[in-house]
Enzyme design. Structure first.
Site, PDB file in Angstrom:
ATOM      1  N   HIS A 141     -12.309  -6.261 -27.388  1.00  0.00           N
ATOM      2  CA  HIS A 141     -13.679  -6.393 -26.681  1.00  0.00           C
ATOM      3  C   HIS A 141     -13.516  -7.199 -28.299  1.00  0.00           C
ATOM      4  CE1 HIS A 141     -15.430  -4.049 -24.221  1.00  0.00           C
ATOM      5  NE2 HIS A 141     -13.907  -4.196 -23.805  1.00  0.00           N
ATOM      6  N   HIS A 314      -5.549  -2.794 -17.432  1.00  0.00           N
ATOM      7  CA  HIS A 314      -6.179  -1.580 -16.688  1.00  0.00           C
ATOM      8  C   HIS A 314      -4.956  -1.464 -15.733  1.00  0.00           C
ATOM      9  CE1 HIS A 314     -10.498  -4.200 -15.668  1.00  0.00           C
ATOM     10  NE2 HIS A 314     -10.409  -3.533 -16.911  1.00  0.00           N
TER      11      HIS A 314
END
Length: 786
Positions: A141, A314
């Protein structure tokens, strides 16, 4: 760990205690982090009143009250030209981060990060006893805000520490991740920046969980304030709203993806990429795939890199939506003083661990969330999925008749079914994504290779050329997205050679002051400080796509380059092993032009010049990615015009901020370029002088002359005519990029300095200083040598 770690842990444990999230905080803050400014703004002068000491919104102290921009919102703002000044650096304006980093015990830092990953803290317990997933998310992020179109965002300045990013909904609870690594930052001090540490922590997390990364390059110096130059969007709400402006009020989730406003990459204000629940929260995987392709594409990722990042990222960790969002307090920027920069206080239980709430989604992608595997693709492709709700009420997907063997993050006796996000299912509902995913399901080693490369690109996209990379883990392999440059050929030219080359350039037919200055400026001003791309090193102005940009006047550019290549050929063929590059000659041509123009104006001055630039090849140049550097308008060379969303002068200030110019530097550069007659097309627009080609301050003298009246020559206000107030005769033509220096109060104040008697020499010296700065912005090789 640092000696003060025990005291830090004691203080941090206070986070588990009930805390009021309203007292002393912003009374106008809403749970989603936005502000309800419609609430009454009453004064509270007495300590006994309930609102005393809270945010008054418009304080009566310095910087408070109704400001100029409140009265005149269309006023051109120069704030972005005053950011990140050396005087604002608490380490000192001359602090050399690259030098400090070289003394860092790099392996010791990595060892401390690895140890921290499994040292779960009571105040913020680690999922599965391992902070790996949280640290990967922090790094992702930080770097993932990068946009290829304008080069802004990214992790290069450590901006996740500051508003608005530190309080974005998509960054919820990353404040805890940064506090977890604070003891490491404190221990190693100035030798490693926050910007580097946040990304290195994510890299080490991957390695510690069994993934082989490509390496890591340090070199990101910290900044000390929010970057106000980034356009994050015009919305006044965060996700799940916050996308009306960027999609022009369209709600057609199947047709609007590529209509996303430029240069944005995220689908909502407050998101890094896309809404994980689907477009506008609609659980439509096929429509989500369209958003994903657009969002990742706008940060410079192709389909292969996109699937690699999602499938690779993920493979680790989980999402959090154990409780309702109504239990969560305001974001850090609106939180109580006692929270000390933290936010999103959770009132359920201890507010963490099994009760953790972040996105509202409660998803565990693999059976081994702290270990690298191909489990993500195995689960995604081999299961059938049904839509369910998370405990927080968010749309997510669960495996139909799936095995109940996915681990609980805090109770080893509990297990769950496989779960996925709508944005995960996009990978099997889009033909191209599915093809890649199925290939990697059968060939996991290819996924590992692709993820390593895509992750490295994600973390380093805005670090610039490899000459800026620091540390022992910089890979030897180079990539086209790094805008690679070849090694310099031959011996470097010396000062005597420079003088001979300047004379040769000025005596070449077809080359004059205006053309030489315009070409050099066109070449150098492609530089973007945001991602360290562009500039004249590489001479890519001679390659596609730059050589055919309208702003570069291809016909004139071709003639100038051909003439300079002739000078290059003559020199290189008669000076032994000494070689001069076309890139050096482009800048040297501008240098010679400035010196001649100054001398013709009565000022002898030597313009600094540093040889050593090289010439890139077309094969080293990504045409698509370089096309983003093409200007909509160029105020320095009077090209183009504004748009429905940005006036010409605003685009000029934006470019000036990318060139790290101050308001005086911007002003003197434009005035000097007009004196040189260096417009892109050779026109006289803005050339307010009868001495074209001489470096005089005539532009400013005539711009502030009250004997000249200005009227718009068209309804769009882009072109202006200056007439003599007495004779009514036309004297000059100007653009918005010209007239703003007489219209804007702050710019006019600077312009008047150069229009004053006795400041001719100051004008020349200031222009030369600003010119030299721009020409050397991309010379990181010089900074490394220094």
């Amino acid at each position: 760990m640092h000696a003060s770690l025990s005291s830090w842990l004691l203080a941090a444990s206070l986070l588990t205690q009930p805390i009021s999230v309203s007292g002393q905080g912003c009374p106008f803050a809403k749970r989603d982090g936005t502000v309800d400014s419609s609430l009454p703004q009453k004064r509270a002068d007495a300590p006994e009143t309930t609102t005393f000491g809270r945010c008054a919104v418009k304080s009566n102290q310095a910087g408070g009250g109704t400001r100029s921009h409140d009265w005149w919102p269309c006023q051109l703002r120069l704030d972005v030209l005053r950011q990140f000044q050396p005087s604002q650096n608490p380490l000192g304006g001359d602090f050399d981060y690259a030098e400090a980093f070289q003394s860092l015990d790099y392996e010791a830092v990595k060892k401390d990060i690895a140890a921290l990953m499994t040292e779960s803290q009571d105040w913020w317990p680690a999922d599965f006893g391992n902070y790996g997933g949280l640290f990967v998310r922090m790094a992702w992020h930080s770097a993932g805000t990068y946009r290829a179109m304008d080069g802004r965002g990214g992790g290069g300045m450590g901006q996740q520490r500051f508003a608005p990013l530190n309080s974005w909904p998509d960054n919820q609870n990353l404040d805890k991740a940064r506090r977890l690594i604070w003891p490491i930052k404190q221990k190693y001090g100035n030798k490693i920046s926050w910007a580097d540490l946040m990304l290195l922590t994510g890299n080490v997390a991957l390695e510690n969980m069994g993934f082989k990364t490509l390496g890591f390059g340090g070199g990101r110096a910290d900044t000390w304030q929010s970057d106000e130059a980034v356009y994050w969007g015009a919305e006044t709400t965060f996700v799940p709203q916050g996308n009306d402006v960027r999609y022009n009020n369209s709600v057609d989730i199947n047709a609007r993806a590529d209509k996303l406003e430029k240069p944005l990459a995220a689908t909502h204000m407050g998101l890094i990429y896309v809404n994980p629940e689907g477009p506008n929260g609609t659980p439509d995987p096929a429509a989500s795939a369209k958003d994903i392709r657009e969002a990742f594409g706008r940060m410079g990722m192709n389909d292969t890199e996109t699937v690699a990042l999602i499938a690779g990222g993920h493979a680790f960790g989980k999402t959090h939506g154990a409780v309702k969002g109504s239990n969560i307090g305001p974001a850090p920027e609106a939180a109580d003083l006692g929270m000390q920069g933290l936010g999103w206080h959770n009132s359920v239980g201890d507010g963490n661990g099994p009760n953790q709430m972040t996105s509202g989604l409660e998803v565990i992608w693999t059976k081994t969330p702290t270990k690298w595997s191909n489990g993500y693709l195995e689960s995604l492709i081999n299961n059938n999925w049904t839509l369910v709700e998370s405990p927080a009420g968010a749309h997510q997907w669960e495996a139909v008749n799936g095995t109940v063997d996915y681990p609980d993050p805090f109770d080893k006796t509990k297990f769950r079914k496989a779960t996925m996000l709508t944005s995960d299912l996009a990978l099997i509902n889009d033909p191209e994504y599915l093809k890649i995913s199925q290939r990697w399901l059968e060939h996991p080693e290819e996924l590992a290779d692709a993820f390593a490369k895509a992750w490295f690109k994600l973390l380093h996209r805005d670090l610039g050329p490899t000459t800026r990379y620091l540390g022992p883990e910089v890979p030897k392999e180079s990539f086209i997205w790094q805008d690679p440059l070849p090694a310099r050929e031959g011996d470097l030219i010396d000062d005597a050679d420079v003088d001979k080359l300047k004379a040769a350039i000025l005596s070449t037919d077809g080359l004059d002051v205006s053309k030489l200055a315009s070409t050099a400026m066109a070449c150098a001003t492609t530089y973007r400080n945001s991602d360290k791309r562009g500039g004249c090193n590489g001479a890519r102005i001679a390659l596609e796509p730059q050589r055919n940009w309208v702003s570069n006047n291809p016909t004139q550019l071709s003639a100038v380059l051909d003439a300079l290549k002739k000078v290059q050929s003559d020199f290189n063929g008669s000076n032994g092993n000494k070689k001069v590059s076309l890139a050096d000659l482009i800048v040297l041509g501008g240098t010679a032009a400035v010196e001649k123009a100054a001398k013709d104006a009565g000022v002898d001055i030597k313009v600094p010049f540093s040889a050593g630039r090289v010439d890139a090849t077309q094969e080293q140049t990504d045409v698509t990615q370089f096309s983003y550097l093409e200007p909509q308008a160029d105020g320095f060379r009077n090209y183009g015009r504004g748009t429905a969303r940005a006036r010409t002068e605003e685009i000029m200030v934006d470019k000036a901020s990318q060139l790290t110019l101050t308001p005086p530097e911007l002003t003197v550069l434009v005035g000097g370029m007009r004196a040189l007659g260096a417009n892109y097309d050779g026109s006289d627009v803005g050339v307010f002088t009868a001495n074209k080609g001489k470096l005089t301050p005539d532009f400013f003298v005539n711009l502030v002359d009250m004997n000249i009246a200005w009227t718009a020559s068209g309804a769009d206000g882009e072109s202006w005519v200056g007439t003599d107030r007495k004779s009514r005769s036309e004297k000059y033509k100007g653009s918005r990029a010209d007239l703003v220096f007489g219209s804007h109060a702050e710019l006019r104040a600077i312009a008047e300095v150069y229009a004053e008697n006795g400041n001719q020499e100051k004008f020349v010296k200031d222009f030369v200083a600003a010119w030299t700065k721009v020409m050397n912005l991309d010379r990181f090789d010089l900074k490394v040598k220094k």
